[in-house]
Enzyme design. Structure first.
Site, PDB file in Angstrom:
ATOM      1  N   ARG A   1       5.684   6.642  13.404  1.00  0.00           N
ATOM      2  CA  ARG A   1       5.503   7.135  12.002  1.00  0.00           C
ATOM      3  C   ARG A   1       4.941   8.569  12.075  1.00  0.00           C
ATOM      4  O   ARG A   1       4.012   8.777  12.927  1.00  0.00           O
ATOM      5  CB  ARG A   1       4.626   6.546  11.151  1.00  0.00           C
TER       6      ARG A   1
ATOM      7  N   ASP B   1       0.271   5.251   2.074  1.00  0.00           N
ATOM      8  CA  ASP B   1      -0.299   5.617   3.194  1.00  0.00           C
ATOM      9  C   ASP B   1      -1.320   6.440   3.020  1.00  0.00           C
ATOM     10  O   ASP B   1      -1.411   7.290   1.966  1.00  0.00           O
ATOM     11  CB  ASP B   1       0.677   6.276   4.095  1.00  0.00           C
TER      12      ASP B   1
ATOM     13  N   HIS C   1       4.766   0.299   0.018  1.00  0.00           N
ATOM     14  CA  HIS C   1       5.505  -0.429   0.988  1.00  0.00           C
ATOM     15  C   HIS C   1       4.724  -1.836   1.511  1.00  0.00           C
ATOM     16  O   HIS C   1       3.250  -1.638   1.592  1.00  0.00           O
ATOM     17  CB  HIS C   1       6.059   0.430   2.167  1.00  0.00           C
TER      18      HIS C   1
ATOM     19  N   HIS D   1       0.797  -1.274   0.153  1.00  0.00           N
ATOM     20  CA  HIS D   1      -0.139  -0.074   0.066  1.00  0.00           C
ATOM     21  C   HIS D   1       0.801   1.222  -0.050  1.00  0.00           C
ATOM     22  O   HIS D   1       1.852   1.231   0.350  1.00  0.00           O
ATOM     23  CB  HIS D   1      -0.951  -0.015   1.241  1.00  0.00           C
TER      24      HIS D   1
HETATM   25  C1  SIN Z   1       3.482   1.265   7.508  1.00  0.00           C
HETATM   26  O1  SIN Z   1       2.933   0.821   6.796  1.00  0.00           O
HETATM   27  O2  SIN Z   1       3.623   2.842   7.631  1.00  0.00           O
HETATM   28  C2  SIN Z   1       4.462   0.743   8.480  1.00  0.00           C
HETATM   29  C3  SIN Z   1       5.504  -0.066   7.567  1.00  0.00           C
HETATM   30  C4  SIN Z   1       6.147  -0.839   8.513  1.00  0.00           C
HETATM   31  O3  SIN Z   1       5.602  -1.512   9.731  1.00  0.00           O
HETATM   32  O4  SIN Z   1       7.174  -1.305   8.281  1.00  0.00           O
END
Ligand code: SIN
Length: 270
Positions: free
Chosen positions: A261, A98, A246, A96
């Protein structure tokens, strides 16, 4: 540039050396912004900064969002906490970009390793521009004019009561974005659908919608357009949500993993 950049692949990802994220002056910020545009994913290691400094670093690149569904830190609502334990097994392990269910989805995210398992828990990144470039001409012509509907109810909505979901749907109705978006700063075109948040492609049959979402996801899942980041505590990774996707690896149970994050707000995709 006042720092060293070592690319991870020809088009995606770079490790950056010689920057202290707690002390970034205007010139360094501008150079980091350029490196970010060039490499799409930047990895900065051994950054033992505070949460307040993490937030301040994020604000150098724009306004930060407060996520309406994800768990945060009470005193710092700009931080999204992604915490997996033996009891609560969670990893963002679907491809996905974000918050694409927002009308103005994120420009970029900056994630910090807080508790890192001794093995596993890496994050994989895909270059959505390179994935688009590798589509056949027939597929490009087919998907170029299309729009996709992105809907939070596919993921976060599942945790809400029917009433709570209906209330949030008023605030965050399904968002309509181009299937192929143009990066507002580089002009590059890239795949902007993901199975995590896209409910369907507008104006085609359900079968055709599935076929298109599937084909584009397989283009993203090609290892030749990807890089992979191994975390350490105080590793920071910043990625451009406008041209990457990601996926965290779901391979570290029963070990604990916690990452935090901040998410920089972007503009409406075109
Ligand atoms: C995310 O999707 O923002 C997190 C990615 C992760 O946990 O590495």
């Amino acid at each position: 540039m006042a720092f060293e950049v070592r690319p991870l692949t020809a088009t995606l990802g770079a490790e950056v050396f010689g920057v202290d994220l707690a002390n970034v002056d205007d010139a360094t910020r501008d150079d980091l912004r350029k490196a970010w545009l060039d490499h799409k994913v930047l990895v900065l290691r051994e950054q033992a900064i505070t949460i307040v400094e993490h937030i301040a670093f994020g604000r150098l690149f724009g306004e930060l969002e407060v996520h309406p569904f994800a768990t945060g830190i009470e005193e710092h609502p700009e931080i999204v906490k992604i915490h997996s334990t033996a009891e609560f097994k969670y990893a963002a392990s679907n491809w996905h970009s974000d918050v694409t269910w927002r009308e103005e989805p994120s420009m970029g995210s900056i994630l910090r390793g807080v508790i890192i398992p001794p093995a596993g828990g890496d994050t994989c990144f895909a270059d959505a521009t390179a994935a688009y470039a590798r589509l056949s001409d027939e597929w490009k012509v087919r998907v170029d004019p299309l729009f996709a509907i992105h809907d939070f109810t596919r993921t976060f909505g599942r945790r809400l009561s029917d009433e709570g979901r209906a209330e949030k749907q008023k605030e965050y109705p399904p968002a309509r974005h181009p299937v192929v978006r143009t990066h507002p700063e580089t002009g590059a075109r890239g795949i902007y659908t993901n199975r995590t948040f896209v409910s369907h492609i507008e104006g085609v049959s359900a079968d055709e919608s599935e076929e298109i979402i599937d084909h584009l996801e397989r283009a993203i899942m090609n290892p030749s357009v990807q890089c992979r980041v191994r975390w350490d505590v105080d590793t920071f990774v910043m990625w451009d949500n406008r041209c990457t996707q990601h996926c965290a690896t779901n391979d570290f149970w029963p070990q604990e993993r916690r990452v935090e994050r901040v998410t920089v707000i972007g503009d409406r995709p075109f």
